[in-house]
Design a protein around this motif. Sequence first.
Motif, PDB file in Angstrom:
ATOM      1  N   VAL A  28       0.850  -1.189   0.000  1.00  0.00           N
ATOM      2  CA  VAL A  28       0.000   0.000   0.000  1.00  0.00           C
ATOM      3  C   VAL A  28       0.884   1.237   0.000  1.00  0.00           C
ATOM      4  CG1 VAL A  28      -1.763   1.281   1.269  1.00  0.00           C
ATOM      5  CG2 VAL A  28      -1.808  -1.223   1.253  1.00  0.00           C
ATOM      6  N   GLU A  29       0.528   2.200  -0.852  1.00  0.00           N
ATOM      7  CA  GLU A  29       1.247   3.471  -0.884  1.00  0.00           C
ATOM      8  C   GLU A  29       0.381   4.530  -0.218  1.00  0.00           C
ATOM      9  OE1 GLU A  29       3.921   6.153  -3.975  1.00  0.00           O
ATOM     10  OE2 GLU A  29       2.337   4.850  -4.756  1.00  0.00           O
ATOM     11  N   PHE A  30       0.852   5.031   0.916  1.00  0.00           N
ATOM     12  CA  PHE A  30       0.185   6.093   1.658  1.00  0.00           C
ATOM     13  C   PHE A  30       0.612   7.402   1.010  1.00  0.00           C
ATOM     14  CE2 PHE A  30      -1.202   7.384   6.142  1.00  0.00           C
ATOM     15  CZ  PHE A  30      -2.468   6.851   5.985  1.00  0.00           C
ATOM     16  N   VAL A  31      -0.230   7.938   0.138  1.00  0.00           N
ATOM     17  CA  VAL A  31       0.127   9.042  -0.752  1.00  0.00           C
ATOM     18  C   VAL A  31      -0.211  10.390  -0.126  1.00  0.00           C
ATOM     19  CG1 VAL A  31      -0.327  10.090  -3.011  1.00  0.00           C
ATOM     20  CG2 VAL A  31      -0.230   7.598  -2.779  1.00  0.00           C
ATOM     21  N   GLY A  32       0.732  11.342  -0.260  1.00  0.00           N
ATOM     22  CA  GLY A  32       0.490  12.694   0.227  1.00  0.00           C
ATOM     23  C   GLY A  32       0.302  12.745   1.726  1.00  0.00           C
ATOM     24  N   SER A  33       1.221  12.149   2.455  1.00  0.00           N
ATOM     25  CA  SER A  33       1.074  12.031   3.905  1.00  0.00           C
ATOM     26  C   SER A  33       2.163  12.809   4.646  1.00  0.00           C
ATOM     27  CB  SER A  33       1.119  10.564   4.330  1.00  0.00           C
ATOM     28  OG  SER A  33       2.397   9.998   4.071  1.00  0.00           O
ATOM     29  N   ALA A  34       1.880  13.096   5.907  1.00  0.00           N
ATOM     30  CA  ALA A  34       2.857  13.699   6.821  1.00  0.00           C
ATOM     31  C   ALA A  34       2.927  12.769   8.031  1.00  0.00           C
ATOM     32  CB  ALA A  34       2.442  15.105   7.230  1.00  0.00           C
ATOM     33  N   PRO A  35       3.743  11.716   7.969  1.00  0.00           N
ATOM     34  CA  PRO A  35       3.740  10.686   9.012  1.00  0.00           C
ATOM     35  C   PRO A  35       4.016  11.238  10.403  1.00  0.00           C
ATOM     36  CG  PRO A  35       4.945   9.933   7.085  1.00  0.00           C
ATOM     37  CD  PRO A  35       4.678  11.393   6.882  1.00  0.00           C
ATOM     38  N   GLN A  36       3.379  10.613  11.371  1.00  0.00           N
ATOM     39  CA  GLN A  36       3.550  10.972  12.766  1.00  0.00           C
ATOM     40  C   GLN A  36       3.749   9.699  13.586  1.00  0.00           C
ATOM     41  OE1 GLN A  36       0.431  13.665  14.231  1.00  0.00           O
ATOM     42  NE2 GLN A  36      -0.149  14.119  12.109  1.00  0.00           N
ATOM     43  N   GLY A  37       4.041   9.869  14.853  1.00  0.00           N
ATOM     44  CA  GLY A  37       4.068   8.770  15.809  1.00  0.00           C
ATOM     45  C   GLY A  37       4.890   7.576  15.378  1.00  0.00           C
ATOM     46  N   GLY A  38       4.316   6.393  15.560  1.00  0.00           N
ATOM     47  CA  GLY A  38       5.034   5.160  15.287  1.00  0.00           C
ATOM     48  C   GLY A  38       5.406   4.985  13.836  1.00  0.00           C
ATOM     49  N   LEU A  39       4.602   5.516  12.921  1.00  0.00           N
ATOM     50  CA  LEU A  39       4.950   5.412  11.502  1.00  0.00           C
ATOM     51  C   LEU A  39       6.154   6.282  11.185  1.00  0.00           C
ATOM     52  CD1 LEU A  39       4.190   4.256   8.724  1.00  0.00           C
ATOM     53  CD2 LEU A  39       2.725   6.252   8.388  1.00  0.00           C
ATOM     54  N   LEU A  40       6.175   7.487  11.706  1.00  0.00           N
ATOM     55  CA  LEU A  40       7.311   8.384  11.490  1.00  0.00           C
ATOM     56  C   LEU A  40       8.601   7.771  12.021  1.00  0.00           C
ATOM     57  CD1 LEU A  40       8.457  11.162  10.666  1.00  0.00           C
ATOM     58  CD2 LEU A  40       7.811  11.992  12.937  1.00  0.00           C
ATOM     59  N   ALA A  41       8.522   7.125  13.184  1.00  0.00           N
ATOM     60  CA  ALA A  41       9.710   6.521  13.788  1.00  0.00           C
ATOM     61  C   ALA A  41      10.265   5.387  12.942  1.00  0.00           C
ATOM     62  CB  ALA A  41       9.364   6.009  15.181  1.00  0.00           C
ATOM     63  N   SER A  42       9.431   4.779  12.091  1.00  0.00           N
ATOM     64  CA  SER A  42       9.877   3.645  11.283  1.00  0.00           C
ATOM     65  C   SER A  42      10.529   4.059   9.971  1.00  0.00           C
ATOM     66  CB  SER A  42       8.684   2.727  10.970  1.00  0.00           C
ATOM     67  OG  SER A  42       8.137   2.202  12.154  1.00  0.00           O
ATOM     68  N   LEU A  43      10.389   5.322   9.583  1.00  0.00           N
ATOM     69  CA  LEU A  43      10.855   5.737   8.256  1.00  0.00           C
ATOM     70  C   LEU A  43      12.364   5.616   8.090  1.00  0.00           C
ATOM     71  CD1 LEU A  43       8.673   8.894   7.475  1.00  0.00           C
ATOM     72  CD2 LEU A  43       8.191   6.472   7.040  1.00  0.00           C
ATOM     73  N   ASP A  44      13.108   5.799   9.162  1.00  0.00           N
ATOM     74  CA  ASP A  44      14.571   5.766   9.075  1.00  0.00           C
ATOM     75  C   ASP A  44      15.147   4.368   9.223  1.00  0.00           C
ATOM     76  OD1 ASP A  44      14.732   8.533   8.763  1.00  0.00           O
ATOM     77  OD2 ASP A  44      14.775   8.878  10.924  1.00  0.00           O
ATOM     78  N   HIS A  45      14.298   3.354   9.210  1.00  0.00           N
ATOM     79  CA  HIS A  45      14.784   1.995   9.487  1.00  0.00           C
ATOM     80  C   HIS A  45      14.348   1.003   8.415  1.00  0.00           C
ATOM     81  CE1 HIS A  45      16.042   3.326  13.480  1.00  0.00           C
ATOM     82  NE2 HIS A  45      14.873   3.947  13.567  1.00  0.00           N
ATOM     83  N   VAL A  46      14.166   1.499   7.180  1.00  0.00           N
ATOM     84  CA  VAL A  46      13.762   0.627   6.078  1.00  0.00           C
ATOM     85  C   VAL A  46      14.771  -0.506   5.920  1.00  0.00           C
ATOM     86  CG1 VAL A  46      13.386   0.491   3.592  1.00  0.00           C
ATOM     87  CG2 VAL A  46      12.547   2.474   4.881  1.00  0.00           C
ATOM     88  N   GLY A  47      14.264  -1.707   5.840  1.00  0.00           N
ATOM     89  CA  GLY A  47      15.119  -2.874   5.699  1.00  0.00           C
ATOM     90  C   GLY A  47      15.484  -3.535   7.011  1.00  0.00           C
ATOM     91  N   GLY A  48      15.176  -2.885   8.128  1.00  0.00           N
ATOM     92  CA  GLY A  48      15.495  -3.439   9.430  1.00  0.00           C
ATOM     93  C   GLY A  48      14.258  -3.786  10.222  1.00  0.00           C
TER      94      GLY A  48
END
Length: 251
Positions: free
Chosen positions: A40-60
């Motif tokens: 799923v592609e979450f389009v046009g978003s400004a991530p917050q909370g737990g989703l925002l914290a996951s953005l820097d850990h792709v692949g882990g």
Amino acid sequence: MTQGKNYALTSEEDENDFWGFAQDARGFFSPLGEEGWRQVEFVGSAPQGGLLASLDHVGGRRAVAGNAYLDVLDAEGVSMGSYFVNDVTVISVRPSPSGADLVDVTMRLWCDEAMPGSGWVWELIRTGRLTRTGLWHELDAAGRRAWLAVALWSHRYQRRGKSDAPAGTVFTMDGRHIVDEDSFYCALGEAINGPGGYFGWNLDAVDDCLRGRWGATPPFTLEWQHSTDARTRLALLLEIFEERGIEVILK
């Protein structure tokens, strides 16, 4: 698809852990992938909370944000219905052409409730175009199932502020497009609750609806117009309906 806050994600573990809005949840209503996963592609978003914290850990391992509720929102940002999604995992993130400071987040998640082909039905509700009965008439079997699923998930939203019809009410159902059990439930839902209405999608669900807060109070009468072609195929269903306090008049 209208532009704006059409979808929202909130952590299942903490309702105060809001993950953000999006203009689209592209792929959410597509066919299931391998072993039931969806991309799923979450389009046009400004991530917050737990989703925002996951953005820097792709692949882990920390790319897994966890379980969440995905809400489908109306034009005012009110939830029309909610889906439980498992193991939301960020796959990639990139700047979004939808606007400055927005990103498009691609996620993998598991959800068996979102029927393929449901997105356009939600859009009818969001944009106020679900104003007449019969919009499901041209759908195939899978499309009718998706229609019923949205009717179920949106039922509380569509009936907000409305009371059940009193006992003894006569409902009229147009049988010209009833070709199988699902089309019967599509027609039944609209006969009782109007365009896009729901009153069960199997007999157990109808039993639940008969307990109240679903639009009708038993006993009631169902006047089935143009019943000739379908009545023989659904004879058992008619017997069971009558056992449940629904008088069926065939015309």
